[in-house]
Design a protein around this motif. Sequence first.
Motif, short mmCIF file in Angstrom:
data_model
loop_
_atom_site.label_atom_id
_atom_site.label_comp_id
_atom_site.label_asym_id
_atom_site.label_seq_id
_atom_site.Cartn_x
_atom_site.Cartn_y
_atom_site.Cartn_z
N MET A 85 0.84 -1.23 -0.02
CA MET A 85 -0.03 0.05 0.10
C MET A 85 0.97 1.28 0.14
SD MET A 85 -3.02 -1.02 -0.27
CE MET A 85 -3.70 0.69 -0.47
N GLU A 86 2.03 1.20 0.69
CA GLU A 86 2.92 2.44 0.63
C GLU A 86 3.23 2.74 -0.78
OE1 GLU A 86 6.18 1.69 3.33
OE2 GLU A 86 4.85 1.90 5.14
N ILE A 87 3.74 1.59 -1.61
CA ILE A 87 4.13 1.58 -2.94
C ILE A 87 2.88 2.45 -3.66
CG2 ILE A 87 4.92 0.37 -4.99
CD1 ILE A 87 6.30 -1.63 -3.15
N LEU A 88 1.64 1.64 -3.55
CA LEU A 88 0.58 2.39 -4.45
C LEU A 88 0.33 3.54 -4.02
CD1 LEU A 88 -1.78 -1.04 -4.18
CD2 LEU A 88 0.05 -0.32 -5.80
N LYS A 89 0.44 4.17 -2.62
CA LYS A 89 0.18 5.51 -2.32
C LYS A 89 1.31 6.29 -3.02
CE LYS A 89 -0.56 8.55 1.46
NZ LYS A 89 -0.57 8.52 3.15
N ALA A 90 2.55 5.94 -2.93
CA ALA A 90 3.62 6.83 -3.54
C ALA A 90 3.31 7.06 -5.19
CB ALA A 90 4.89 5.93 -3.13
N HIS A 91 2.51 6.05 -5.68
CA HIS A 91 2.47 6.32 -7.34
C HIS A 91 1.07 6.66 -7.56
CE1 HIS A 91 6.23 4.02 -6.69
NE2 HIS A 91 6.60 4.51 -8.02
#
Length: 486
Positions: A85-91
Amino acid sequence: MKIAYARVSSREQSENSHALEQQIARLESSQVDRVIQDVESGSKNSKSPGFRELMDLVKEGKVAEIVVTRLDRLTRSLSSLQKTMEILKAHGVALVSLDDSIDTSTAAGVFHLNMLGALAEMEVGRLSERVRHGWSHLRDRRVAMNPPFGYRKENDQHVLDTTPFLCLISDRSEWSRAKISRYYIDTFLQERSIRLTLRVVYPHFGIQVYRSRRRGPHATRLIRFSPSAFNEWLTNPVLQGHLSYRRNASGNRKREDPKTWQIIPNTHEPLITAEEAAMIKQILSRNRQAKGFGSPKRRHSVSGLVFCGECRSACYHQSGCQNYARSKRLGIPQIIRRYYQCKNWRSRACPQKAMVSLDIIEEAVIAALISRAEDLAKMADTPAPTPEPLALRELRSQLADLNRMAYNPAIENAKAQIKNQIAGMELDLTHTTQESSRLGQLISALADPDFWKEGLEPNEKSQLFQDLVSQVIIKDGAVLEVKLKV
């Protein structure tokens, strides 16, 4: 794109051969552009080819939304879900879970997901508490943990390991681990040096280097210590009859400050007396002050870069006088030659006795750097055109759109801000070009043999070697390979 991700485990696929087809059918009904699928356990999703492909597309900025039937289709690990989710939020990628009613593009969906994250964080905290309570309980009961060489654990206590361990071929005598440990200690107190101790002990027990097809050359580890491991073993409080806790409280292999250790004295039979422990501490301290084992000081241009091609251990510097007798007789200056030799030869744990002259090593390093510099110079002569950054092109496009609008004070302020941003990015590009030009000059200098012979001071040459060279491998009295960082 709007991408769907479907996953079933091998067990689920064997129980219901249509499980994956059913998932894909539901996902396709959500009007997705593409479906990526995996047949893999959810606990190993980071290694699944489909999941890796999905994350690569996210990092490349090609995904706007990911759709799954349930969150456990994405991963069964809460910690892995948080990282994802951190990766998805960052992108800026939204996640939609059909059965869980989660849509991170909405406030309710984000709240629902954050609640799951909070529950996962609480569970991790509870696990840490249970581990701390468990260790505290063991310390209160004075339970022995991780017995060092020479001891074994019996009834939760350290006891000397006196069971036969090996038999010496020379005199057919039996040695236990406790007896071997005492031999190590007595030899150290006599030799007063870690490396000299190993040099005496290794031949006594016949420790040799052997070759393995799978692991390459290495020495038997039944009773073998590296110098650092022997230093750590020798100063272990357990050998002095004490229990020791919190030596590695930080959770990594690096030892904590001995002042923070929790020591429970006189719990079992010692191998080292208090007087011997004080003497060992004094010897090790004096050896460190004399730049012995563990010294970070670099004495020569290739210090710390030379390694043995047989056992892959570091090589140590040796020196000798070429005209000692003649210089004493005639009073002329001595000619000192410097060499490198495998450190394990000194303890007879490696068969590589042949030394390599420092001059030969420097010549090989310089030849490798000149050859590499010539290749880099050829590449620099035909540089690839540097495309304008995407962010700069977007700013120019925004400025062009604003220029087509009617006059407005707010628009003029926005145009001025964009122009300043464009000017700053163009200045950064200019600095980058100048740095590339200076790098090209340095490459040309490195490719010139006269630069190495006349244009460098010894300390400058040493610094260049440390910056540009990774390893120098020597074997059989010659330089086998020079590994560069560039």
